[in-house]
Structure formats: C-alpha cells, structure tokens
Write an enzyme that holds these catalytic residues in place. Structure first.
Site, PDB file in Angstrom:
ATOM      1  N   SER A 200       1.442 -57.049  32.884  1.00  0.00           N
ATOM      2  CA  SER A 200       0.186 -56.504  32.377  1.00  0.00           C
ATOM      3  C   SER A 200       0.055 -56.907  30.914  1.00  0.00           C
ATOM      4  O   SER A 200       0.229 -58.080  30.574  1.00  0.00           O
ATOM      5  CB  SER A 200       0.173 -54.984  32.577  1.00  0.00           C
ATOM      6  OG  SER A 200      -0.997 -54.402  32.042  1.00  0.00           O
TER       7      SER A 200
ATOM      8  N   LYS B 295      -6.247 -55.950  33.622  1.00  0.00           N
ATOM      9  CA  LYS B 295      -4.892 -55.425  33.471  1.00  0.00           C
ATOM     10  C   LYS B 295      -4.831 -53.936  33.825  1.00  0.00           C
ATOM     11  O   LYS B 295      -3.785 -53.459  34.287  1.00  0.00           O
ATOM     12  CB  LYS B 295      -4.384 -55.688  32.045  1.00  0.00           C
ATOM     13  CG  LYS B 295      -4.214 -57.172  31.733  1.00  0.00           C
ATOM     14  CD  LYS B 295      -3.300 -57.878  32.755  1.00  0.00           C
ATOM     15  CE  LYS B 295      -3.008 -59.314  32.392  1.00  0.00           C
ATOM     16  NZ  LYS B 295      -2.096 -59.977  33.353  1.00  0.00           N
TER      17      LYS B 295
ATOM     18  N   TYR C 152     -11.037 -58.412  29.899  1.00  0.00           N
ATOM     19  CA  TYR C 152      -9.642 -58.780  30.142  1.00  0.00           C
ATOM     20  C   TYR C 152      -8.809 -57.522  30.392  1.00  0.00           C
ATOM     21  O   TYR C 152      -8.023 -57.469  31.348  1.00  0.00           O
ATOM     22  CB  TYR C 152      -9.086 -59.543  28.939  1.00  0.00           C
ATOM     23  CG  TYR C 152      -7.580 -59.706  28.976  1.00  0.00           C
ATOM     24  CD1 TYR C 152      -6.982 -60.578  29.879  1.00  0.00           C
ATOM     25  CD2 TYR C 152      -6.756 -58.982  28.110  1.00  0.00           C
ATOM     26  CE1 TYR C 152      -5.588 -60.722  29.920  1.00  0.00           C
ATOM     27  CE2 TYR C 152      -5.377 -59.124  28.145  1.00  0.00           C
ATOM     28  CZ  TYR C 152      -4.800 -59.989  29.047  1.00  0.00           C
ATOM     29  OH  TYR C 152      -3.436 -60.120  29.085  1.00  0.00           O
TER      30      TYR C 152
END
Length: 285
Positions: A141, A159, A155
């Site tokens: 992650s 994650k 983004y």
C-alpha cells in the site's frame, strides 16, 4: 511437473513489479536470503538484466491487468518450483493531481493496475496456498493508503481499496493457515516520483494552487531526496516474512508513523465531538 525444483530453498516468493525499484530490491533481498524468486514484470528482459541468472530465479512476463497472464505466470512458477509461499503484490503507479484534475482514462488505468491487477494475481495464487494450508500474501500500500492528502486523492483511493482487501483477506485466510499483511511505505528514495512511476495530471486548476498545487511543487523537490532507504525496506520485508506472528499492517518509515498518529488523533477528536449525533441514529430503546 518434471522441472520442479523444490530442494534447498527457504521459501518461494512471487513478486510483481520486480524489474526495478522496490520490487527488484525485494527480489534481490529474497534471493540473498536463500529463497527462490518468481520475478514478474512486463519486460522479462529487464528483470534478467537487473537480477541476473540463477537456478533460484524465474523471470516471468506479467501485465497484472491481464488475468490470463496472471494464471500463466503462476502455473510457470508451480512447474518450476512446485509451490508459492510468499506473494508480494508490488506492481502499481501513482497519479499526482487534485481529484477534479484527474482524467477519467488515467484514473481507470490506475485502478486496473493497483486494484484489479492485484486481485487478478491474488486470485491466481490463493488456490496454491489454500491447498498447502500455508502462505503469506503481502500487499504493498502506501502512506496514502491510511491517510489521503491533497494532490494524491485518487491514488490514495486505490491504496484505501488495497487496505480494505487485505483486512478482509486477513480474516478469511487466517483460519486456513495463510497470513495477509498490508505494507505501508512512506516516501522512499526510489523512482516513484519520476515519470516512470508517477503520472502527473496535465490539467491544472488555479483554485487548487494552495492545496494540490503545493503538493505538486513539493513532490518535485522531494524526488530523490526522500527520507526512506529502499534497501532497508527490502530487508524489512524479509524480517516480516520470517516473523512468527506477522502484523495485519506494517508501516515503514517515520513519516508513515507520524501520518498514522496524526490521523488517529484527528479521528478520535472528531468522533468525540460528534458522538451524540452518532448515538442519536439508533432505534429508541
């Protein structure tokens, strides 16, 4: 499976995005630790050039967005080594820009790699681990997987998805003898902030200059000056796999530890402030 070579290897690692940066460093560390490594990436030649030739190394072509390729790569690993003990889902890339600045095609491409690609590989590997009732799934992650920030919102959302998937895997796989860990690196001195790993949204909206705009500028200043040592990150991955009771989450870097502490404090304060309204939504006793 006449080509199976099981003897002498501590474990068999399957690592995606292994041709460069953190993925290649993890592969090197695993090989040096006496493991066999299936190094997966889009360019097999780049993997061989970086990692060399070894009986303990199997470079495989893998675009993680291609489910058929994922299954073929896993099959090649089984034919060569007979098992997969550790899966490191490392392949991925970033997108820098405000949420509104992030173009649909880039967002979808990033989800295809960071989320759906991770699922493709995980689904291909898990039947092997379930059959053996052992294994360790490690999903890479980010500091942004625990705490989102301006400029990295989309983004971070990929994650966040990786974090949720790993939490569920941890609960589902633990009774089967399989471990699941999500690793949360902070800023490490790799090429992540280069064009090879980071897409910068071409649209710039002036209203976001003080938020995502400031992050754009800071990212360029931080590139190749990050505080984290990637070689030490790779060593930490070996320690993680060797641990008798590995954690669900492993933050790496003092910046990630600080970000987690700050977010936890913020959530605690905000929850306390609004708890009466939260309580009020249950049916009356």
């Amino acid at each position: 499976m006449a080509n199976v070579q099981q003897g002498g290897f501590k474990r068999v690692w399957f690592i995606t995005g292994a041709s460069r940066a953190i993925g290649a460093l993890i592969a090197e560390a695993a090989l040096a630790d006496g493991n066999a490594v299936v190094a997966a990436g889009r360019k097999v030649g780049a993997i061989s050039e970086r990692l060399g030739e070894s009986a303990a190394l199997l470079p495989v072509e893998l675009d993680v967005t291609n489910e058929a390729q994922a299954k073929a790569a896993v099959q090649a690993a089984i034919e060569k080594f007979g098992r997969i003990d550790v899966l490191v889902n490392n392949a991925g890339f970033g997108l820098l820009g405000a949420v509104e600045e992030s173009a649909d095609n880039e967002v979808r491409r990033m989800y295809d790699t960071n989320v759906f690609g991770l699922l493709n590989v995980t689904r291909a590997v898990l039947p092997i681990m379930r059959a053996n009732r052992s294994g360790h799934v490690i999903n890479v992650s980010s500091i942004g997987g625990y705490r989102a920030a301006a400029g990295f919102g989309v983004y971070s959302s990929t994650k966040f998805a990786v974090e949720g998937i790993t939490e569920a895997l941890h609960a589902e796989l633990r009774p089967l003898g399989i471990r699941a860990t999500v690793v949360e690196p902070g800023y490490f001195r790799t090429d992540f902030l280069d064009a090879s790993s980071l897409v910068v949204a071409p649209e710039v909206i002036d209203d976001y200059d003080e938020t995502s705009g400031a992050v754009r500028r800071k990212a360029m200043q931080l590139n190749h000056n990050q505080p984290g040592d990637p070689t030490r990150l790779a060593a930490a991955m070996i320690a993680l796999v060797d641990a008798a009771s590995p954690p669900l989450r492993l933050p790496l870097g003092t910046d990630t530890l600080a970000a987690i502490a700050a977010k936890n404090a913020y959530v605690t304060q905000e929850t306390e402030t609004w708890k009466q309204l939260s309580y009020s939504t249950d049916f009356a006793a």
